[in-house]
Design a protein around this motif. Sequence first.
Motif, PDB file in Angstrom:
ATOM      1  N   VAL A 402     -19.557   9.275  -7.905  1.00 50.86           N
ATOM      2  CA  VAL A 402     -18.875   8.740  -6.722  1.00 50.86           C
ATOM      3  C   VAL A 402     -17.877   7.649  -7.106  1.00 50.86           C
ATOM      4  O   VAL A 402     -16.778   7.554  -6.537  1.00 50.86           O
ATOM      5  N   TRP A 403     -18.238   6.815  -8.079  1.00 50.66           N
ATOM      6  CA  TRP A 403     -17.357   5.696  -8.441  1.00 50.66           C
ATOM      7  C   TRP A 403     -16.023   6.174  -8.994  1.00 50.66           C
ATOM      8  O   TRP A 403     -14.999   5.497  -8.836  1.00 50.66           O
ATOM      9  N   THR A 404     -16.016   7.372  -9.634  1.00 48.95           N
ATOM     10  CA  THR A 404     -14.723   7.906 -10.104  1.00 48.95           C
ATOM     11  C   THR A 404     -13.831   8.267  -8.928  1.00 48.95           C
ATOM     12  O   THR A 404     -12.603   8.116  -8.995  1.00 48.95           O
ATOM     13  N   GLY A 405     -14.448   8.755  -7.839  1.00 53.15           N
ATOM     14  CA  GLY A 405     -13.661   9.037  -6.643  1.00 53.15           C
ATOM     15  C   GLY A 405     -13.030   7.785  -6.066  1.00 53.15           C
ATOM     16  O   GLY A 405     -11.865   7.791  -5.653  1.00 53.15           O
ATOM     17  N   TRP A 406     -13.802   6.677  -6.056  1.00 55.01           N
ATOM     18  CA  TRP A 406     -13.243   5.421  -5.556  1.00 55.01           C
ATOM     19  C   TRP A 406     -12.166   4.879  -6.488  1.00 55.01           C
ATOM     20  O   TRP A 406     -11.186   4.273  -6.019  1.00 55.01           O
ATOM     21  N   VAL A 407     -12.303   5.092  -7.778  1.00 53.34           N
ATOM     22  CA  VAL A 407     -11.255   4.676  -8.725  1.00 53.34           C
ATOM     23  C   VAL A 407      -9.967   5.439  -8.450  1.00 53.34           C
ATOM     24  O   VAL A 407      -8.864   4.865  -8.453  1.00 53.34           O
ATOM     25  N   ILE A 408     -10.100   6.751  -8.206  1.00 55.21           N
ATOM     26  CA  ILE A 408      -8.914   7.554  -7.882  1.00 55.21           C
ATOM     27  C   ILE A 408      -8.279   7.056  -6.586  1.00 55.21           C
ATOM     28  O   ILE A 408      -7.051   6.923  -6.490  1.00 55.21           O
ATOM     29  N   PHE A 409      -9.109   6.766  -5.595  1.00 52.65           N
ATOM     30  CA  PHE A 409      -8.591   6.284  -4.308  1.00 52.65           C
ATOM     31  C   PHE A 409      -7.836   4.968  -4.479  1.00 52.65           C
ATOM     32  O   PHE A 409      -6.716   4.802  -3.974  1.00 52.65           O
ATOM     33  N   ILE A 410      -8.444   4.010  -5.181  1.00 59.03           N
ATOM     34  CA  ILE A 410      -7.791   2.709  -5.386  1.00 59.03           C
ATOM     35  C   ILE A 410      -6.502   2.877  -6.195  1.00 59.03           C
ATOM     36  O   ILE A 410      -5.486   2.218  -5.925  1.00 59.03           O
ATOM     37  N   THR A 411      -6.518   3.805  -7.176  1.00 57.44           N
ATOM     38  CA  THR A 411      -5.314   4.061  -7.978  1.00 57.44           C
ATOM     39  C   THR A 411      -4.175   4.567  -7.103  1.00 57.44           C
ATOM     40  O   THR A 411      -3.014   4.149  -7.254  1.00 57.44           O
ATOM     41  N   ILE A 412      -4.494   5.452  -6.161  1.00 60.89           N
ATOM     42  CA  ILE A 412      -3.453   5.986  -5.271  1.00 60.89           C
ATOM     43  C   ILE A 412      -2.911   4.884  -4.364  1.00 60.89           C
ATOM     44  O   ILE A 412      -1.700   4.818  -4.105  1.00 60.89           O
ATOM     45  N   VAL A 413      -3.794   4.008  -3.888  1.00 62.44           N
ATOM     46  CA  VAL A 413      -3.332   2.884  -3.069  1.00 62.44           C
ATOM     47  C   VAL A 413      -2.382   1.995  -3.875  1.00 62.44           C
ATOM     48  O   VAL A 413      -1.329   1.570  -3.381  1.00 62.44           O
ATOM     49  N   VAL A 414      -2.738   1.727  -5.130  1.00 61.97           N
ATOM     50  CA  VAL A 414      -1.877   0.917  -5.994  1.00 61.97           C
ATOM     51  C   VAL A 414      -0.545   1.616  -6.230  1.00 61.97           C
ATOM     52  O   VAL A 414       0.520   0.970  -6.250  1.00 61.97           O
ATOM     53  N   LEU A 415      -0.570   2.949  -6.397  1.00 58.65           N
ATOM     54  CA  LEU A 415       0.676   3.698  -6.585  1.00 58.65           C
ATOM     55  C   LEU A 415       1.583   3.567  -5.371  1.00 58.65           C
ATOM     56  O   LEU A 415       2.808   3.491  -5.508  1.00 58.65           O
ATOM     57  N   HIS A 416       0.999   3.550  -4.199  1.00 60.93           N
ATOM     58  CA  HIS A 416       1.810   3.303  -2.995  1.00 60.93           C
ATOM     59  C   HIS A 416       2.458   1.923  -3.064  1.00 60.93           C
ATOM     60  O   HIS A 416       3.633   1.760  -2.705  1.00 60.93           O
ATOM     61  N   GLY A 417       1.683   0.943  -3.494  1.00 66.39           N
ATOM     62  CA  GLY A 417       2.248  -0.392  -3.637  1.00 66.39           C
ATOM     63  C   GLY A 417       3.381  -0.431  -4.643  1.00 66.39           C
ATOM     64  O   GLY A 417       4.406  -1.094  -4.420  1.00 66.39           O
ATOM     65  N   VAL A 418       3.220   0.290  -5.760  1.00 69.30           N
ATOM     66  CA  VAL A 418       4.283   0.360  -6.771  1.00 69.30           C
ATOM     67  C   VAL A 418       5.514   1.040  -6.197  1.00 69.30           C
ATOM     68  O   VAL A 418       6.661   0.598  -6.416  1.00 69.30           O
ATOM     69  N   ALA A 419       5.308   2.132  -5.447  1.00 68.73           N
ATOM     70  CA  ALA A 419       6.439   2.840  -4.845  1.00 68.73           C
ATOM     71  C   ALA A 419       7.198   1.935  -3.883  1.00 68.73           C
ATOM     72  O   ALA A 419       8.440   1.903  -3.880  1.00 68.73           O
ATOM     73  N   ILE A 420       6.475   1.165  -3.069  1.00 68.20           N
ATOM     74  CA  ILE A 420       7.136   0.269  -2.122  1.00 68.20           C
ATOM     75  C   ILE A 420       7.853  -0.857  -2.866  1.00 68.20           C
ATOM     76  O   ILE A 420       8.953  -1.281  -2.471  1.00 68.20           O
ATOM     77  N   ALA A 421       7.251  -1.344  -3.969  1.00 73.08           N
ATOM     78  CA  ALA A 421       7.923  -2.366  -4.778  1.00 73.08           C
ATOM     79  C   ALA A 421       9.222  -1.816  -5.369  1.00 73.08           C
ATOM     80  O   ALA A 421      10.251  -2.516  -5.430  1.00 73.08           O
ATOM     81  N   ILE A 422       9.206  -0.553  -5.807  1.00 69.69           N
ATOM     82  CA  ILE A 422      10.421   0.094  -6.321  1.00 69.69           C
ATOM     83  C   ILE A 422      11.483   0.157  -5.230  1.00 69.69           C
ATOM     84  O   ILE A 422      12.675  -0.074  -5.475  1.00 69.69           O
ATOM     85  N   ILE A 423      11.045   0.447  -4.019  1.00 70.71           N
ATOM     86  CA  ILE A 423      11.992   0.518  -2.898  1.00 70.71           C
ATOM     87  C   ILE A 423      12.644  -0.842  -2.670  1.00 70.71           C
ATOM     88  O   ILE A 423      13.865  -0.932  -2.445  1.00 70.71           O
ATOM     89  N   TYR A 424      11.861  -1.907  -2.740  1.00 71.23           N
ATOM     90  CA  TYR A 424      12.427  -3.235  -2.509  1.00 71.23           C
ATOM     91  C   TYR A 424      13.385  -3.634  -3.628  1.00 71.23           C
ATOM     92  O   TYR A 424      14.408  -4.284  -3.371  1.00 71.23           O
ATOM     93  N   VAL A 425      13.081  -3.270  -4.863  1.00 74.33           N
ATOM     94  CA  VAL A 425      14.019  -3.524  -5.965  1.00 74.33           C
ATOM     95  C   VAL A 425      15.302  -2.737  -5.740  1.00 74.33           C
ATOM     96  O   VAL A 425      16.415  -3.251  -5.944  1.00 74.33           O
ATOM     97  N   THR A 426      15.161  -1.486  -5.308  1.00 71.62           N
ATOM     98  CA  THR A 426      16.334  -0.661  -5.008  1.00 71.62           C
ATOM     99  C   THR A 426      17.167  -1.296  -3.904  1.00 71.62           C
ATOM    100  O   THR A 426      18.407  -1.323  -3.974  1.00 71.62           O
ATOM    101  N   ALA A 427      16.494  -1.809  -2.876  1.00 62.33           N
ATOM    102  CA  ALA A 427      17.215  -2.447  -1.775  1.00 62.33           C
ATOM    103  C   ALA A 427      17.961  -3.692  -2.249  1.00 62.33           C
ATOM    104  O   ALA A 427      19.065  -3.981  -1.776  1.00 62.33           O
ATOM    105  N   ARG A 428      17.389  -4.422  -3.185  1.00 59.16           N
ATOM    106  CA  ARG A 428      18.060  -5.619  -3.702  1.00 59.16           C
ATOM    107  C   ARG A 428      19.295  -5.236  -4.523  1.00 59.16           C
ATOM    108  O   ARG A 428      20.341  -5.889  -4.423  1.00 59.16           O
ATOM    109  N   VAL A 429      19.175  -4.175  -5.308  1.00 55.18           N
ATOM    110  CA  VAL A 429      20.344  -3.694  -6.049  1.00 55.18           C
ATOM    111  C   VAL A 429      21.391  -3.169  -5.076  1.00 55.18           C
ATOM    112  O   VAL A 429      22.603  -3.378  -5.258  1.00 55.18           O
ATOM    113  N   TYR A 430      20.941  -2.487  -4.024  1.00 54.06           N
ATOM    114  CA  TYR A 430      21.862  -2.005  -2.984  1.00 54.06           C
ATOM    115  C   TYR A 430      22.606  -3.180  -2.341  1.00 54.06           C
ATOM    116  O   TYR A 430      23.813  -3.097  -2.080  1.00 54.06           O
ATOM    117  N   THR A 431      21.891  -4.269  -2.094  1.00 56.69           N
ATOM    118  CA  THR A 431      22.526  -5.461  -1.530  1.00 56.69           C
ATOM    119  C   THR A 431      23.655  -5.955  -2.426  1.00 56.69           C
ATOM    120  O   THR A 431      24.759  -6.263  -1.955  1.00 56.69           O
TER     121      THR A 431
END
Length: 659
Positions: A402-431
Amino acid sequence: EGGEGEKDEKAEEEAEAAIKTRWGFAFVTIIIVFSVGFESGVEFIKEKIPEDLQEVVSALLEELTTLGFLGFAFFITTVPIGGSESLIAQASMYSLHEPEALEELFEGLHYLVFFVSLSFIMCTVLGLYHFHWTGNAAWARYEAQGLEVTTAANKSKDLEATRRVLAIPPEFSNPEGSLMKEWSKPDHICQAEYLRIRTRFIAECEEVTLSEDFPFHTYLQKRASEVFSGMIKITPYDWLATWLLLSLFFGVVQEGVTADRLLALYWFLLLLITALCLLLQAKMVWIKQQLIPRLPSELQSSANRTDKLVCAPVYKDQSTFSSNSYLPKGTPQTVQSFLKHVLNYRIGTKQERLFWFSSLGPIVMSHLIRLSMFWSIISLAMLLSHHMPGVVHLGVELFGHVWTGWVIFITIVVLHGVAIAIIYVTARVYTLCTSIEMLVDEELLTKVVRDQKYEKCQKAIEMLFTLHFYMQQLKFVAEMAKEDEAAARQSTGSATPRSVAFEPKSEEEKKAMEELRQLFEMYDRDKSGELSPDEVGELLGTMGVRMQGKELDNLIRLMDKDASGEISLDELAGVMLSRKKMEKEVKLSEVGTELFEMFDQDGQGEISLDEMIMTLEGLGKNWDMEDIRNFFEVLDADGGGTVDKQEFMDFIADVEAIK
């Protein structure tokens, strides 16, 4: 037995009603606590962020209102109407012949809207942190370090020091816009790129004349606030694109839908959003590289060498369109007419053509950045509200724990955070890419220049108002001296005029007189009806009038009509209320000529720095000579060393408008 049964049933009903009442009160309490917590959080964020980013918070609240309305609409569809079935139950009965079949679906959508709102808040807070405490702080640091080097270089006339700061070694050059090179770039290379752009922006700006200390990072910060708030505001076009994506999603799963298939399609959607985020950042990094100015040593042809510190960027080398066919061949006439007249589609400038879709490139790019953020938020909300059990179960199936499933879940949540951080960097370059060269925001630039002008001479402006007050004081002293002299000539018994009671002539003067009477009685500790000079000085300090020594002695002499050495209430009111009236009625622009003539000691119609210093020193004040020099530099816009009357009056008009 029947009576006892009825009593038991009634007791149960009363107990049940009491429990429901307690739960109802608990629910109301929870709602109030959440409301107070939300409002407190909003106020806390508003206090912590700069004024430029307040618009972002307002945009977030607008979108949360929209999402709240959607949640309310979903709730209404599940509520029975007039004793009949709810709308969703009626629709379920009509399509599936079961009233409860669609209720679970709508409850899930309601749940999803809640998590979208929650994800929106978290992502906005993350964006505020990135834009202000990370991105804008880096721009400010680069500018401060660059100014320090260029100032020292200008004093020593050592341009090589400036060129070293602007230098970018070939191994860090990134003309193809590689993301790997961009992510691994050292901080001093980022600083060199920023300073190159800033140097060319100041040197080549055609809208207004910019000084070497122009706060370029402030201009970019204000533009970044506009871009970020625009990212939060979801437009109808963005909702339409989201609907089309969801239509494709539901079109695929409507036949033979299973939990595994939904999870697989969710993975596909997540990969699609991640690919879009990376694609947009790669495009913006490439555009930025095209806009970075080159040093003279980097030009390929010696014929293009120049004495300028930086030269035109690469995008300037592209040819200008000579053909009018900037739409694909075979485009229907109705489509062409819509693009040209409704969307204002035209042949783009060289800078606009760096983006996609010619003249619409910057606008389309902003929509794509906004969509990538919005879709990432929806994906995160779907993960939290619906797919968490499926992801955990997937981990159990693959690894047996079960703990491997939770690790995968937390990893996906972190990937969303990374994707949103990439978007904000892109927006700053766009600015950055949409704030320079041919896309300068002229209105914002003018405002920043005006604010810089005001901030730069803030102390000098205070000095000017102090001088204005001093002139009023001199004028008042002269008028009171004339009245004193006239009263002395009319006196028959002595050379000292009698004290005359002050008579208020308006409601405002009556109110001011009453306030002054209360203050007078507070300092009249012995209840003699008169104050000593020291007590008058303390009273004036309470009123915000700071006078000492000779200035205070002269003012008290004017107040003391009967030469008793003590000041009565009428004597105090006669001077202070008349003085207050003069301060209120006189505007700085109305005494501009008088101020100019005071500085223009030789009467030639021009003021020099030496004349200004001599005049202020002659007033007996402790003036800061550095403030005086800064003040004169602001007045002397053309750098000629003298200021004529028109320049002086124009500056006073600007100051009064800002105040």
